[in-house]
Design an enzyme around this catalytic site. Structure first.
Site, mmCIF file in Angstrom:
data_model
loop_
_atom_site.group_PDB
_atom_site.id
_atom_site.type_symbol
_atom_site.label_atom_id
_atom_site.label_comp_id
_atom_site.label_asym_id
_atom_site.label_seq_id
_atom_site.Cartn_x
_atom_site.Cartn_y
_atom_site.Cartn_z
ATOM 1 C CG ASP A 222 2.176 -1.233 -2.769
ATOM 2 O OD1 ASP A 222 2.433 -0.544 -1.768
ATOM 3 O OD2 ASP A 222 2.461 -0.854 -3.924
ATOM 4 C CE1 TYR B 128 -4.108 3.562 -1.253
ATOM 5 C CE2 TYR B 128 -3.254 2.527 0.731
ATOM 6 C CZ TYR B 128 -4.165 2.548 -0.308
ATOM 7 O OH TYR B 128 -5.115 1.569 -0.388
ATOM 8 N N GLY B 129 0.876 8.029 -0.687
ATOM 9 C CA GLY B 129 1.941 8.758 0.008
ATOM 10 C C GLY B 129 1.607 10.136 0.550
ATOM 11 C CG ASN C 178 8.345 1.232 3.262
ATOM 12 O OD1 ASN C 178 9.046 0.891 4.196
ATOM 13 N ND2 ASN C 178 8.513 0.739 2.041
ATOM 14 C CB THR C 179 2.685 4.883 2.583
ATOM 15 O OG1 THR C 179 3.771 5.248 1.721
ATOM 16 C CG2 THR C 179 1.893 6.107 2.935
ATOM 17 C CD GLU D 219 1.334 3.086 -8.773
ATOM 18 O OE1 GLU D 219 0.205 3.039 -9.263
ATOM 19 O OE2 GLU D 219 1.841 2.144 -8.143
ATOM 20 C CB THR E 201 7.409 -1.519 -1.905
ATOM 21 O OG1 THR E 201 6.109 -0.906 -2.013
ATOM 22 C CG2 THR E 201 7.615 -1.977 -0.484
ATOM 23 C CG HIS E 202 5.862 2.424 -5.941
ATOM 24 N ND1 HIS E 202 5.113 2.025 -4.866
ATOM 25 C CD2 HIS E 202 4.995 2.546 -6.988
ATOM 26 C CE1 HIS E 202 3.839 1.920 -5.240
ATOM 27 N NE2 HIS E 202 3.750 2.239 -6.514
HETATM 28 N N1 DGL Z 1 4.747 1.572 -2.207
HETATM 29 C C1 DGL Z 1 4.371 2.454 -1.160
HETATM 30 C C2 DGL Z 1 5.418 2.502 -0.074
HETATM 31 O O1 DGL Z 1 6.196 1.586 0.089
HETATM 32 C C3 DGL Z 1 4.043 3.877 -1.494
HETATM 33 C C4 DGL Z 1 3.237 4.191 -2.654
HETATM 34 C C5 DGL Z 1 2.231 5.314 -2.512
HETATM 35 O O2 DGL Z 1 2.563 6.480 -2.284
HETATM 36 O O3 DGL Z 1 1.097 4.930 -2.671
HETATM 37 O O4 DGL Z 1 5.448 3.459 0.669
#
Ligand code: DGL
Length: 278
Positions: free
Chosen positions: A11, A43-44, A75-76, A159, A194-195
């Protein structure tokens, strides 16, 4: 462990631990290596190219740890990087290795949760812009209407450990109001990041009782168990010593361990992963 062949779980940060927690409950016998790219999270809001590059670097690092199979518990990354990794990168690297995401297994079952045939999908900007959920849910449940809402401030709040402070309430309510304004008929909200399970309780406090909130951990875990049953060649290549290793790309592992425990619901002792030097 030289002959360790763990399942790799990736992740951008801590969120994947909510999926790992369910996977470990469902499949406790295997070995696991988790990496959170906390140094470069979130990452979003990043570009397609950057998300692909960062994700692929972490996947390659997991391969170097001996993983024959990697789950993108993000997911991203699943929305923006998985297809390239599966269709191009893996062919060049090692066609016997496998990388799986979290969007398809979720889309495969989420239509069974709704009575009204209307679902709200809450995710990062990257996940929403990719339209992956609309497309995948449309494949499995053509009659289900999907309304999407990007919640770009939720991951930074989570985070940074601000998610349970009163200041977070404003942003939780804001995005929920925006998704519910798209249709009065939505009866299911999918936490497509997943956050977000960390703020599930808070989300539920702002919702009418007729709307259910679905998180992905158990869905992904069941889907992985099913995958391993259908792929004995992969299943037998994974080692079974019940070990868990945690890695972060931030050199402050104590900070990672502190937050990771909240996501994993158990104590975590991590090590630093220098992904550019392995
Ligand atoms: N946990 C990531 C997801 O499921 C996103 C976190 C991020 O933006 O880095 O999309």
């Amino acid at each position: 462990m030289a002959d360790n062949k763990p399942i790799g779980i990736f992740d951008s940060g801590y969120g994947g631990l909510t999926v790992f927690r369910s996977i470990f409950k469902e499949l406790p016998d295997y070995d696991y290596v988790y990496i959170g790219d906390t140094a470069r999270a979130p990452y979003g809001n990043r570009s397609f190219q950057t998300i692909h590059q960062y994700t692929w670097e972490c996947v390659q690092w997991l391969f170097k740890q001996g993983c024959p199979l990697v789950i993108l518990a993000c997911n991203t990354a699943s929305a923006k990087a998985l297809r390239n990794i599966q269709q191009i990168d893996l062919k060049n690297e090692d066609p016997a290795k496998r990388v799986l995401g979290v969007i398809r297994p979720t889309a495969q079952v989420i239509g069974n949760y709704t009575q009204t045939q209307e679902i709200g999908v809450l995710g990062t900007k990257g996940t929403v812009q990719s339209e992956s959920y609309k497309i995948e849910i449309g494949n499995f449940f053509p009659g289900v209407k999907v309304f999407q809402q990007a919640c770009p401030l939720w991951v930074p709040l989570i985070e940074n450990g601000e998610y349970d402070k009163p200041g977070a309430n404003y942003f939780v309510k804001q995005y929920l109001d925006q998704v519910l304004a798209q249709s009065t008929n939505i009866d299911t909200l999918l936490l497509a990041c997943t956050h977000y399970p960390l703020i599930q309780q808070k989300i539920m406090e702002y919702l009418p009782k007729n709307i259910q909130v679905v998180s992905q951990g158990d869905i992904v875990a069941k889907s992985l168990a099913d995958y391993l049953q259908r792929h004995p060649e992969m299943e037998t290549s994974i080692s079974r010593n019940k070990t868990q290793q945690f890695f972060t790309t931030t050199d402050d592992t104590a900070d990672f361990d502190h937050y990771a425990e909240l996501f994993f619901s158990a104590a975590v002792k991590s090590s630093y992963a220098d992904i550019n030097n392995c």
